[in-house]
Design a protein around this motif. Structure first.
Motif, PDB file in Angstrom:
ATOM      1  N   ARG A 187      12.963 -14.765   3.912  1.00  0.00           N
ATOM      2  CA  ARG A 187      12.445 -15.742   2.963  1.00  0.00           C
ATOM      3  C   ARG A 187      10.909 -15.788   2.979  1.00  0.00           C
ATOM      4  N   ALA A 188      10.318 -15.565   4.156  1.00  0.00           N
ATOM      5  CA  ALA A 188       8.856 -15.533   4.251  1.00  0.00           C
ATOM      6  C   ALA A 188       8.301 -14.326   3.499  1.00  0.00           C
ATOM      7  N   HIS A 189       8.921 -13.161   3.697  1.00  0.00           N
ATOM      8  CA  HIS A 189       8.478 -11.959   2.978  1.00  0.00           C
ATOM      9  C   HIS A 189       8.607 -12.162   1.466  1.00  0.00           C
ATOM     10  N   GLU A 190       9.715 -12.773   1.053  1.00  0.00           N
ATOM     11  CA  GLU A 190       9.921 -13.016  -0.381  1.00  0.00           C
ATOM     12  C   GLU A 190       8.835 -13.943  -0.924  1.00  0.00           C
ATOM     13  N   ALA A 191       8.524 -15.011  -0.179  1.00  0.00           N
ATOM     14  CA  ALA A 191       7.505 -15.959  -0.628  1.00  0.00           C
ATOM     15  C   ALA A 191       6.147 -15.291  -0.761  1.00  0.00           C
ATOM     16  N   GLY A 250       5.687 -12.233  -1.626  1.00  0.00           N
ATOM     17  CA  GLY A 250       5.758 -11.132  -2.582  1.00  0.00           C
ATOM     18  C   GLY A 250       6.004  -9.787  -1.945  1.00  0.00           C
ATOM     19  N   GLU A 251       6.415  -9.767  -0.677  1.00  0.00           N
ATOM     20  CA  GLU A 251       6.669  -8.506   0.046  1.00  0.00           C
ATOM     21  C   GLU A 251       8.151  -8.147  -0.105  1.00  0.00           C
ATOM     22  N   LEU A 252       8.514  -7.709  -1.311  1.00  0.00           N
ATOM     23  CA  LEU A 252       9.928  -7.539  -1.637  1.00  0.00           C
ATOM     24  C   LEU A 252      10.578  -6.412  -0.845  1.00  0.00           C
ATOM     25  N   ASP A 253       9.855  -5.330  -0.584  1.00  0.00           N
ATOM     26  CA  ASP A 253      10.452  -4.231   0.191  1.00  0.00           C
ATOM     27  C   ASP A 253      10.839  -4.699   1.587  1.00  0.00           C
ATOM     28  N   SER A 254       9.953  -5.458   2.230  1.00  0.00           N
ATOM     29  CA  SER A 254      10.255  -5.972   3.569  1.00  0.00           C
ATOM     30  C   SER A 254      11.399  -6.976   3.525  1.00  0.00           C
ATOM     31  N   ALA A 255      11.421  -7.812   2.489  1.00  0.00           N
ATOM     32  CA  ALA A 255      12.521  -8.769   2.346  1.00  0.00           C
ATOM     33  C   ALA A 255      13.848  -8.050   2.177  1.00  0.00           C
ATOM     34  N   LEU A 256      13.863  -6.992   1.385  1.00  0.00           N
ATOM     35  CA  LEU A 256      15.098  -6.232   1.168  1.00  0.00           C
ATOM     36  C   LEU A 256      15.538  -5.516   2.434  1.00  0.00           C
ATOM     37  N   ASP A 257      14.583  -5.008   3.221  1.00  0.00           N
ATOM     38  CA  ASP A 257      14.940  -4.374   4.507  1.00  0.00           C
ATOM     39  C   ASP A 257      15.630  -5.382   5.422  1.00  0.00           C
ATOM     40  N   GLY A 258      15.084  -6.592   5.492  1.00  0.00           N
ATOM     41  CA  GLY A 258      15.701  -7.624   6.325  1.00  0.00           C
ATOM     42  C   GLY A 258      17.079  -8.008   5.822  1.00  0.00           C
ATOM     43  N   LEU A 259      17.245  -8.088   4.504  1.00  0.00           N
ATOM     44  CA  LEU A 259      18.563  -8.405   3.937  1.00  0.00           C
ATOM     45  C   LEU A 259      19.593  -7.346   4.300  1.00  0.00           C
ATOM     46  N   GLU A 260      19.184  -6.078   4.259  1.00  0.00           N
ATOM     47  CA  GLU A 260      20.122  -5.005   4.619  1.00  0.00           C
ATOM     48  C   GLU A 260      20.593  -5.160   6.063  1.00  0.00           C
ATOM     49  N   ARG A 261      19.683  -5.554   6.955  1.00  0.00           N
ATOM     50  CA  ARG A 261      20.068  -5.757   8.363  1.00  0.00           C
ATOM     51  C   ARG A 261      21.040  -6.921   8.488  1.00  0.00           C
ATOM     52  N   THR A 270       3.680 -24.668  -6.350  1.00  0.00           N
ATOM     53  CA  THR A 270       2.451 -24.831  -5.577  1.00  0.00           C
ATOM     54  C   THR A 270       2.767 -25.300  -4.163  1.00  0.00           C
ATOM     55  N   ARG A 271       3.751 -26.186  -4.042  1.00  0.00           N
ATOM     56  CA  ARG A 271       4.147 -26.662  -2.701  1.00  0.00           C
ATOM     57  C   ARG A 271       4.825 -25.559  -1.888  1.00  0.00           C
ATOM     58  N   THR A 272       5.686 -24.785  -2.529  1.00  0.00           N
ATOM     59  CA  THR A 272       6.423 -23.742  -1.795  1.00  0.00           C
ATOM     60  C   THR A 272       5.597 -22.475  -1.623  1.00  0.00           C
ATOM     61  N   ALA A 273       4.554 -22.312  -2.441  1.00  0.00           N
ATOM     62  CA  ALA A 273       3.609 -21.191  -2.318  1.00  0.00           C
ATOM     63  C   ALA A 273       4.292 -19.837  -2.381  1.00  0.00           C
ATOM     64  N   ASN A 274       5.308 -19.694  -3.261  1.00  0.00           N
ATOM     65  CA  ASN A 274       5.959 -18.399  -3.449  1.00  0.00           C
ATOM     66  C   ASN A 274       5.162 -17.603  -4.483  1.00  0.00           C
ATOM     67  N   ALA A 275       4.654 -16.449  -4.061  1.00  0.00           N
ATOM     68  CA  ALA A 275       3.761 -15.680  -4.920  1.00  0.00           C
ATOM     69  C   ALA A 275       4.426 -15.290  -6.235  1.00  0.00           C
ATOM     70  N   GLY A 276       5.677 -14.842  -6.168  1.00  0.00           N
ATOM     71  CA  GLY A 276       6.372 -14.429  -7.378  1.00  0.00           C
ATOM     72  C   GLY A 276       6.609 -15.578  -8.337  1.00  0.00           C
ATOM     73  N   ASP A 277       7.039 -16.720  -7.816  1.00  0.00           N
ATOM     74  CA  ASP A 277       7.271 -17.893  -8.659  1.00  0.00           C
ATOM     75  C   ASP A 277       5.979 -18.367  -9.312  1.00  0.00           C
TER      76      ASP A 277
END
Length: 443
Positions: free
Chosen positions: A121-125, A127-138, A309-316
């Motif tokens: 969730r931190a990687h997703e927030a 904008g590090e989608l590749d790292s987020a997807l790697d963690g999801l696969e694990r 703004t509160r959640t600071a998710n780059a993609g959102d």
């Protein structure tokens, strides 16, 4: 340098030596010295009562003998995990990531998977989608092996499908989403809330790729199942993505009705972030309605932006800023629109995504409207190429079609024809075969 003790036997031998005890001293009257020797050589696993006895005699804890850490150390690491989760909830994803990277390598399986889920969730927030997807696969692999994970397998599969779509990898999102649906249905879970929401996510992937026929067919089935069996949250998810398909097929009135119904159903049932994303979808539709409802769209975007703004998710944040820029452009403020669209692009500079192409597209339109046609058309063409390369063919076709119109009077006729040709290519219309000449057909 001594090798760290990594097994129960090694820890037992190291502690005994540190205490100055022989195997016979440690054994006492309860067990034999040879039994202690077998444990220390890792050729025998002691029963729980024996572990308790040995821990007491060595002045340590059962936790330390079994895991290499005492209860206090484990508690401290769990506390660090809770702090990281608080940082993540408070919008400090970068700080959370620093804590979580180490915790995700923890030897304690339960702590490791909890930290890995937070790290995804931190990687997703960020904008590090590749790292987020790697963690999801694990995490998906751990769930399939029967290990305990913080969330179920279906939510993990759903998130993977969505993140692949956001990254522009629509083909893989669809392939893995279809495989997941087959697996779920094979388990007899068709019609369950998680199955409905997974199928709804897949609808969005087909929509993103521009496959409206398949998207419409699947959306119809999902809505039928949701209305028959689903919770308010599942029905809302079905209506939400069905609304995207309705807009793409030209029925903005139906799309607005579906998304408004989704918002009414999901209010109080879903997370604050999901509701904000739904408000952004509603604003996106209001900016495409006839007539455009600028005031209501602005209100929805203000509500969503406050949450992002509160959640600071780059993609959102970038997605919302793109729509805010579109609102400013439609309100006759092209310079402000260009500034906000540029800010959205900056948030996504380290990430290849469809959203980056959308932000660049609005920037190009704003520059054209601000009297900078040459620069604006360059940005528009680059945006269309980005969208096309990422597989967002419907959006790319629409972009090339509009570029053709914008290019009239601002460049050579060849550039207009080229834009029209690319629009047709993205729409899937094949080039005609060359006609044979007389010499080729003469008998």
């Amino acid at each position: 340098m001594s090798t760290p003790a990594t097994t129960l036997g090694q820890r037992l031998r190291a502690l005994r030596a540190a205490r100055g005890l022989s195997q016979a001293d440690l054994a006492g009257a309860a067990v034999s010295a040879s039994y202690v020797s077998l444990i220390e050589s890792d050729r025998r696993s002691p029963e729980p009562k024996v572990v308790e006895l040995l821990a007491e005699r060595l002045g340590t804890t059962v936790d330390y003998l079994l895991t290499g850490r005492d209860r206090g150390e484990l508690s401290e690491r769990r506390l660090r995990l809770r702090f990281a989760e608080l940082e993540l909830a408070d919008g400090r994803a970068a700080d959370a990531r620093e804590r979580l990277v180490e915790l995700a390598r923890d030897a304690d399986a339960e702590l490791r998977t909890e930290a890995l889920w937070a790290l995804v969730r931190a990687h997703e927030a960020l904008g590090e989608l590749d790292s987020a997807l790697d963690g999801l696969e694990r995490l998906i692999g751990a769930a399939r092996r029967g290990e305990a994970v913080p969330v179920g397998l279906l939510p993990l599969l759903m998130r993977r499908c969505r993140l692949l779509s956001e990254a522009g990898d629509f083909g893989r999102s669809i392939d893995l989403g279809e495989q997941a649906l087959e697996e779920v249905r094979g388990l007899g879970l068709e019609g369950s809330d998680d199955e409905i929401r997974l199928a709804s996510t897949l609808v969005a992937s087909y929509w993103g790729r521009g496959d409206l026929v398949t998207a419409q067919r699947l959306a119809t089935r999902v809505v039928e199942r949701a209305e028959r069996n689903g919770s308010a949250r599942a029905r809302g998810s079905a209506y939400w993505n069905a609304g995207l398909v309705a807009e793409a097929r030209g029925d903005v009135v139906l799309a607005l009705g579906l998304v408004e119904k989704a918002l009414a159903l999901m209010a109080g049932e879903d997370t604050e972030r999901n509701l904000a994303r739904l408000r952004m979808t509603l604003a996106w539709l209001l900016l495409r309605a006839e007539p455009v409802d600028l005031a209501r769209a602005g209100h929805q975007l203000d509500e969503a932006y406050a949450v992002f703004t509160r959640t600071a998710n780059a993609g959102d944040l970038a997605s919302c800023e793109t729509e805010i820029a579109r609102l400013q452009l439609l309100s006759g403020r092209p310079a402000e629109a260009a500034e906000v669209a540029g800010r959205a692009m900056g948030r996504l500079s380290a990430r290849r995504s469809v959203e980056h192409g959308r932000a660049r597209w609005v920037l190009g339109l704003a520059l054209v409207a601000d009297g900078k046609a040459a620069d604006g058309l360059v940005e528009c063409r680059t945006a269309a190429e980005e969208l096309q390369a990422l597989g967002a063919l419907l959006e790319a076709a629409q972009a090339w079609r509009e570029i053709a119109e914008l290019s009239i009077g601002h460049g050579p006729a060849e550039s207009v024809f080229e834009a029209f040709r690319k629009a047709v290519d993205c729409a899937g219309v094949k080039a005609p075969l060359p006609l044979p000449n007389r010499r080729q057909t003469a008998g």
